[in-house]
Design a protein around this motif. Structure first.
Motif, PDB file in Angstrom:
ATOM      1  N   GLU A  75       6.688  12.405  -0.158  1.00 44.60           N
ATOM      2  CA  GLU A  75       5.313  12.409   0.530  1.00 44.60           C
ATOM      3  C   GLU A  75       5.221  11.330   1.391  1.00 44.60           C
ATOM      4  O   GLU A  75       4.617  10.939   3.090  1.00 44.60           O
ATOM      5  N   HIS A  76       6.055  10.143   0.916  1.00 48.98           N
ATOM      6  CA  HIS A  76       6.667   8.922   1.122  1.00 48.98           C
ATOM      7  C   HIS A  76       6.965   9.107   2.683  1.00 48.98           C
ATOM      8  O   HIS A  76       7.196   8.367   4.183  1.00 48.98           O
ATOM      9  N   TYR A 153      -0.041   1.841   9.072  1.00 51.92           N
ATOM     10  CA  TYR A 153      -0.047   2.563   7.405  1.00 51.92           C
ATOM     11  C   TYR A 153      -0.792   1.671   7.100  1.00 51.92           C
ATOM     12  O   TYR A 153      -1.444   0.395   7.359  1.00 51.92           O
ATOM     13  N   ALA A 154      -1.381   2.693   5.931  1.00 53.90           N
ATOM     14  CA  ALA A 154      -2.723   1.521   4.964  1.00 53.90           C
ATOM     15  C   ALA A 154      -2.736   0.770   3.645  1.00 53.90           C
ATOM     16  O   ALA A 154      -1.495   0.049   3.834  1.00 53.90           O
ATOM     17  N   HIS A 155      -4.070   0.059   4.653  1.00 59.29           N
ATOM     18  CA  HIS A 155      -3.211  -1.687   3.441  1.00 59.29           C
ATOM     19  C   HIS A 155      -3.080  -1.519   2.549  1.00 59.29           C
ATOM     20  O   HIS A 155      -2.629  -2.708   1.535  1.00 59.29           O
ATOM     21  N   ASN A 156      -3.629  -0.599   1.659  1.00 61.38           N
ATOM     22  CA  ASN A 156      -2.549  -0.446   0.299  1.00 61.38           C
ATOM     23  C   ASN A 156      -2.033   0.452   0.072  1.00 61.38           C
ATOM     24  O   ASN A 156      -1.538   1.609  -0.747  1.00 61.38           O
ATOM     25  N   HIS A 163       1.676  -5.115   0.673  1.00 62.63           N
ATOM     26  CA  HIS A 163       0.623  -5.573  -1.152  1.00 62.63           C
ATOM     27  C   HIS A 163       2.519  -4.525  -1.479  1.00 62.63           C
ATOM     28  O   HIS A 163       2.563  -4.274  -2.870  1.00 62.63           O
ATOM     29  N   GLY A 164       3.104  -3.242  -0.564  1.00 63.94           N
ATOM     30  CA  GLY A 164       4.200  -2.355  -1.482  1.00 63.94           C
ATOM     31  C   GLY A 164       4.926  -3.064  -1.580  1.00 63.94           C
ATOM     32  O   GLY A 164       5.936  -2.514  -2.917  1.00 63.94           O
TER      33      GLY A 164
END
Length: 456
Positions: A75-76, A153-156, A163-164
């Motif tokens: 998915e990533h 990309y999403a912040h989370n 964060h990732g």
């Protein structure tokens, strides 16, 4: 009708086989083998630690694509490809067009590629490599920007957000797991693929050094640089290995009179007790191992959770890829010889040669003793000459006595002062004895002779 026992008429399959044998050409075989640079590790090499050859979080290339434990990362990969296309204003079709002319080369780099990748032409293989290549480019770019967000990309996002990138997991972050998966021999992507993807993105082909440096910066910030002008690396593991071997091997003349049976070097502790000193080499290159004037110089090595995985994948690459050399395997053999216990690790750590981050000295000793199983030193290796130099020094009686004196009495100021005081007291005692004897004879010679007896 052909006779059952094989009469004058040959069976059809025999004729076909003879035709195939006649068509077999040595030059075509050489060409086919030369293309291979990514291999499946044979079972005889994986018995030390099978986990070291199995990617933990992401599949790169065809060998582990579809493994159940690695599917969550797919998915990533889609997310990375989508972001890359949006940012560069390219289409997936443009990526395919840009890679079609090297599709055959990419396929030929994998040895023993399963037929399923060829069954539908190269379309499936090419699509998979585009997804994997774009994913790898995005991960390296996010890390190169020190955790700053690349793209939208999403912040989370668990992979590509700051964060990732920094999210801890069992003491490691996700990027650390991806980095470790990237050095597994069965999990390699050709750097030719990355170069072509960057070319489609920018419209201009990047030079070989740019791709080499980008991959190496992601894999190992503490390793040596890849020399410019060496050409594009085969894959990330190849670039990482080259960074460990910068500089030329030192030309060393083996001392005469050393028997073949004595070519194995002693442990570090035994060498140290014989007066041989240890110090870190001037560079981190595994080529920079020298013995001069009683001092053995060995490059500093950092031993952490990924060290075992790295060595266990570099060594099969050296065994399977013809012409690449045996330098890292020779180094592992050399280190195994001088490390046979935790005490040797403690000694080398105190000298700055081993920097450990995996716990005890015994754990480091076990690591080198385990990964060196079934490993042999190449007869023409420069380390053979180093070992014989050390042993030639080790077995000279005068050097050993002098070394023992230095090791015992001159290794610290207090030991030296004790030796000096003992010599001084011995000298004073000898001088006092000599003075006493001389005084005795002087007094005896200066005494008057006895008088003659008087006549009666």
């Amino acid at each position: 009708m052909a006779a059952a026992g094989g009469g004058s008429s040959k069976r059809t399959w025999v004729v076909d086989m003879e035709k195939k044998l006649k068509e077999a050409d040595k030059s075509s075989e050489v060409s086919r083998w030369e293309r291979h640079c990514i291999y499946r590790v044979p079972p005889c090499m994986t018995n030390i630690k099978s986990k070291a050859y199995q990617p933990q979080v992401v599949s790169l290339g065809p060998f582990h694509h579809g493994d159940s434990d690695l599917r969550p990362m797919e998915e990533h990969k889609c997310q990375a490809l989508r972001q890359l296309l949006q940012r560069t204003e390219r289409t997936f079709d443009e990526l395919v067009d840009g890679l079609e002319d090297i599709a055959e080369q990419l396929e030929g780099m994998y040895m023993d590629l399963d037929g399923e990748w060829r069954r539908d032409g190269r379309e499936r293989l090419l699509a998979m490599m585009i997804f994997d290549g774009c994913f790898l480019l995005e991960v390296m770019r996010c890390t190169a920007d020190d955790g700053k967000q690349v793209g939208d990309y999403a912040h989370n996002d668990p992979i590509f957000s700051p964060h990732g990138i920094l999210r801890p997991k069992l003491g490691l972050n996700m990027v650390a797991y991806i980095r470790r998966d990237m050095v597994m021999l069965e999990n390699q992507l050709p750097l030719l693929l990355l170069q072509k993807l960057v070319e489609v993105e920018n419209g201009n082909p990047p030079n070989d050094d740019f791709i080499n440096r980008m991959v190496l910066k992601f894999l190992a910030q503490s390793s040596g640089p890849v020399p410019p002008g060496i050409g594009l690396g085969l894959h990330p593991l190849d670039v990482f290995r080259r960074s460990m071997l910068t500089g030329k091997c030192h030309q060393i003349l083996s001392p005469q009179g050393i028997e073949e049976d004595n070519a194995i070097i002693r442990s570090a502790l035994k060498l140290y007790e014989a007066g041989i000193r240890f110090k870190p080499s001037k560079t981190l290159s595994l080529h920079d191992i020298q013995f001069r004037s009683g001092t053995l110089s060995v490059p500093t090595v950092s031993v952490d959770d990924s060290t075992e995985y790295m060595f266990l994948n570099v060594m099969p690459f050296e065994r399977l890829h013809v012409g690449v050399g045996n330098d890292v395997t020779d180094y592992v053999f050399f280190m195994n010889n001088i490390i046979d216990s935790a005490k040797n690790v403690a000694l080398l750590s105190s000298k700055g040669i081993i920097q450990k981050a995996i716990g005890s000295d015994q754990a480091v000793a076990n690591l080198f003793n385990t990964i060196s199983r079934d490993v042999m030193l190449e007869p023409n290796s420069a380390l053979v000459a180093v070992q014989r130099q050390v042993n030639g020094y080790f077995w000279k009686p005068w050097d050993v006595r002098r070394a023992n004196l230095i090791h015992t009495y001159l290794r610290s100021p207090w030991a030296f002062l004790s030796l000096a005081a003992a010599i001084f007291l011995l000298g004073m005692t000898v001088m006092q004895t000599i003075y006493t004897v001389m005084q005795f004879y002087r007094d005896d010679n200066s005494s008057p002779p006895p008088s003659a007896p008087s006549p009666t």
